[in-house]
Design an enzyme around this catalytic site. Structure first.
Site, mmCIF file in Angstrom:
data_model
loop_
_atom_site.group_PDB
_atom_site.id
_atom_site.type_symbol
_atom_site.label_atom_id
_atom_site.label_comp_id
_atom_site.label_asym_id
_atom_site.label_seq_id
_atom_site.Cartn_x
_atom_site.Cartn_y
_atom_site.Cartn_z
ATOM 1 N N LEU A 113 85.767 9.922 -3.675
ATOM 2 C CA LEU A 113 85.894 8.500 -3.967
ATOM 3 C C LEU A 113 87.231 7.974 -3.460
ATOM 4 O O LEU A 113 88.253 8.666 -3.564
ATOM 5 C CB LEU A 113 85.790 8.243 -5.467
ATOM 6 N N GLY A 158 84.084 13.573 -4.942
ATOM 7 C CA GLY A 158 82.878 12.847 -4.550
ATOM 8 C C GLY A 158 82.249 13.407 -3.275
ATOM 9 O O GLY A 158 81.032 13.310 -3.084
ATOM 10 N N ASN A 182 87.455 18.586 -8.095
ATOM 11 C CA ASN A 182 88.861 18.782 -8.477
ATOM 12 C C ASN A 182 89.406 17.667 -9.368
ATOM 13 O O ASN A 182 90.622 17.506 -9.492
ATOM 14 C CB ASN A 182 89.718 18.887 -7.201
ATOM 15 N N GLU A 183 88.509 16.885 -9.985
ATOM 16 C CA GLU A 183 88.943 15.720 -10.772
ATOM 17 C C GLU A 183 90.076 16.059 -11.742
ATOM 18 O O GLU A 183 91.027 15.288 -11.898
ATOM 19 C CB GLU A 183 87.755 15.121 -11.541
HETATM 20 N N1 CO8 Z 1 91.085 7.999 -1.451
HETATM 21 C C1 CO8 Z 1 91.932 7.166 -0.800
HETATM 22 N N2 CO8 Z 1 92.769 7.574 0.177
HETATM 23 C C2 CO8 Z 1 92.782 8.881 0.478
HETATM 24 C C3 CO8 Z 1 91.936 9.806 -0.169
HETATM 25 C C4 CO8 Z 1 91.056 9.317 -1.176
HETATM 26 N N3 CO8 Z 1 90.201 10.111 -1.843
HETATM 27 N N4 CO8 Z 1 92.176 11.035 0.349
HETATM 28 C C5 CO8 Z 1 93.117 10.885 1.289
HETATM 29 N N5 CO8 Z 1 93.486 9.593 1.383
HETATM 30 C C6 CO8 Z 1 94.457 8.989 2.304
HETATM 31 C C7 CO8 Z 1 95.857 9.608 2.171
HETATM 32 O O1 CO8 Z 1 96.597 9.000 1.147
HETATM 33 C C8 CO8 Z 1 96.409 9.323 3.560
HETATM 34 O O2 CO8 Z 1 96.790 7.958 3.594
HETATM 35 P P1 CO8 Z 1 98.059 7.496 4.529
HETATM 36 O O3 CO8 Z 1 97.685 7.885 5.933
HETATM 37 O O4 CO8 Z 1 98.145 6.033 4.296
HETATM 38 O O5 CO8 Z 1 99.258 8.251 3.996
HETATM 39 C C9 CO8 Z 1 95.188 9.467 4.466
HETATM 40 O O6 CO8 Z 1 94.045 9.295 3.645
HETATM 41 C C10 CO8 Z 1 95.108 10.835 5.132
HETATM 42 O O7 CO8 Z 1 95.204 11.831 4.135
HETATM 43 P P2 CO8 Z 1 95.961 13.218 4.390
HETATM 44 O O8 CO8 Z 1 97.189 12.993 5.186
HETATM 45 O O9 CO8 Z 1 96.113 13.892 3.063
HETATM 46 O O10 CO8 Z 1 94.891 13.968 5.317
HETATM 47 P P3 CO8 Z 1 94.713 15.556 5.506
HETATM 48 O O11 CO8 Z 1 93.800 15.698 6.668
HETATM 49 O O12 CO8 Z 1 96.030 16.255 5.519
HETATM 50 O O13 CO8 Z 1 93.949 16.035 4.162
HETATM 51 C C11 CO8 Z 1 92.286 15.847 2.429
HETATM 52 C C12 CO8 Z 1 92.649 15.573 3.904
HETATM 53 C C13 CO8 Z 1 92.168 17.346 2.213
HETATM 54 C C14 CO8 Z 1 90.942 15.175 2.166
HETATM 55 C C15 CO8 Z 1 93.404 15.269 1.535
HETATM 56 O O14 CO8 Z 1 93.657 13.927 1.934
HETATM 57 C C16 CO8 Z 1 93.054 15.242 0.073
HETATM 58 O O15 CO8 Z 1 93.087 16.259 -0.587
HETATM 59 N N6 CO8 Z 1 92.716 14.040 -0.429
HETATM 60 C C17 CO8 Z 1 92.445 13.834 -1.851
HETATM 61 C C18 CO8 Z 1 91.052 14.178 -2.152
HETATM 62 C C19 CO8 Z 1 90.762 14.002 -3.606
HETATM 63 O O16 CO8 Z 1 91.408 14.576 -4.460
HETATM 64 N N7 CO8 Z 1 89.738 13.175 -3.894
HETATM 65 C C20 CO8 Z 1 89.336 12.922 -5.252
HETATM 66 C C21 CO8 Z 1 88.882 11.503 -5.396
HETATM 67 S S1 CO8 Z 1 88.248 11.220 -7.037
HETATM 68 C C22 CO8 Z 1 86.567 11.440 -6.914
HETATM 69 O O17 CO8 Z 1 86.031 11.577 -5.865
HETATM 70 C C23 CO8 Z 1 85.718 11.456 -8.186
HETATM 71 C C24 CO8 Z 1 86.276 10.763 -9.318
HETATM 72 C C25 CO8 Z 1 85.211 10.611 -10.409
HETATM 73 C C26 CO8 Z 1 85.747 10.402 -11.799
HETATM 74 C C27 CO8 Z 1 86.193 9.033 -12.046
HETATM 75 C C28 CO8 Z 1 86.544 8.856 -13.510
HETATM 76 C C29 CO8 Z 1 87.780 7.969 -13.626
#
Ligand code: CO8
Length: 307
Positions: A113, A158, A182-183
């Protein structure tokens, strides 16, 4: 394009809003495509929005759905809306019997998400966003089509839910790619229907441990846990996905669809019955200052990691 604009545009095109149509698992099984259609002669139809490319090969009945929303295929309101509409279009197309879901963004399947959709927004926005998350899951988990996830990159939260909601998961055998719900690491809680979907794939004990720890499992570990069904070298991923699809499509649709519905209906019905309550819970939870703080800190951590 904003999701609301996209939805309005679809409204003008005469297609009913997704929430007004009967879900796929409550519709009668579709007949197979006409055997009179010579293989290879049917057109390959494709439609592309901003964030997802869809190509349907009518000769095989298989569609490819490719996420193309760099940098990380995060599931924004616009992405989720496109996803649900694309699924609905395919579901209603009698020529389509199966979908392979993958990404064109290198090293990323989906980052889950879009966290920015859950930070500092209005109650109306949270309501619209969470309804779109629910809609996406109801469409995918309840799809009559065979769904295969070709996971060619990292797939947290997500993103993992999308893979878990498919009938079969194949992942590129790269230990740098990880997958999981990983929430807990973000200080948030996976909703009950994320948990139910996870339990149905890996079983209660593995889900309990993995959810509490908010584990992201590297591909080889994910396969050991049963979170993904197979690992293959990245360059063989699409070939393997096509082979799995052929195997699943060899069965009569009606028997497979009714069996799928029997296995998944209780979990789907549970969300349908508690949908409004689930939206309220999400809003209450996400509006808390402590949760907003956790999400902001997590976003900052992601940015810091880069520098
Ligand atoms: N949402 C918004 N922006 C994001 C997300 C995300 N999920 N993930 C990454 N980004 C952004 C980063 O902040 C970064 O932005 P910027 O360029 O402006 O600094 C850009 O995308 C690129 O990210 P990275 O530099 O980290 O890219 P990498 O290729 O190094 O890594 C990953 C990619 C592995 C995907 C890494 O970005 C990561 O781990 N992201 C977080 C993923 C995560 O933890 N997602 C969980 C979302 S919550 C969800 O899906 C369910 C919630 C349901 C419960 C709700 C109840 C409240």
């Amino acid at each position: 394009m904003a999701a609301a604009t996209l939805a309005r545009r679809i409204g003008r095109s005469g297609v009913l809003p997704l929430c007004c149509r009967p879900p796929a698992w409550d519709r009668p099984a579709r007949p197979p495509p006409s055997p009179l259609q010579p293989p290879g002669l049917a057109p390959c139809r494709s439609f592309s929005n901003n964030k997802i490319q869809v190509e349907l090969d009518e000769s095989s009945g298989v569609a490819m759905m490719k996420f193309k929303s760099p940098p990380v295929n995060s599931l924004s309101l616009e992405f989720l809306t496109e996803f649900s509409i694309s699924l609905e279009k395919l579901e209603n197309n009698r020529a389509c019997r199966g979908v392979i879901i993958t990404s064109v963004v290198p090293k990323i399947f989906s980052s889950g998400l879009d966290i920015t959709e859950m930070c500092g927004k209005s109650v109306e926005h949270y309501t619209e966003f969470w309804r779109a998350v629910q809609e996406m899951w109801l469409r995918l988990y309840g799809s009559n089509m065979v769904t295969v996830a070709a996971v060619n990159g990292s797939s947290p939260a997500g993103g993992c839910l999308i893979a878990l909601s498919c009938d079969y998961r194949i992942m590129a055998e790269n230990p740098k790619f990880s997958i999981g719900l990983n929430e807990a690491q973000l200080g948030i809680v996976a909703p009950f229907w994320f948990k139910d979907t996870f339990v149905n794939v890996v079983g209660h004990r593995i889900a309990e441990r993995s959810l509490q720890l908010g584990s992201l499992h590297p591909a080889p570990e994910a396969q050991k846990l049963g979170l993904v069904d197979e690992l293959v070298p990245e360059e063989k991923l699409m070939e393997k996905a096509a082979a799995v699809m052929t195997q699943w499509l060899a069965l009569p649709d009606h028997a497979r669809q009714l069996t799928k519905s029997m296995m998944r209906k209780a979990v789907l019905d549970r969300l349908v019955a508690h949908r409004e309550e689930d939206i309220k819970n999400f809003i209450t939870f996400v509006s808390k200052e402590s949760i907003q703080k956790s999400l902001r800190m997590y976003m900052e951590m992601l940015k810091k990691r880069k520098s």
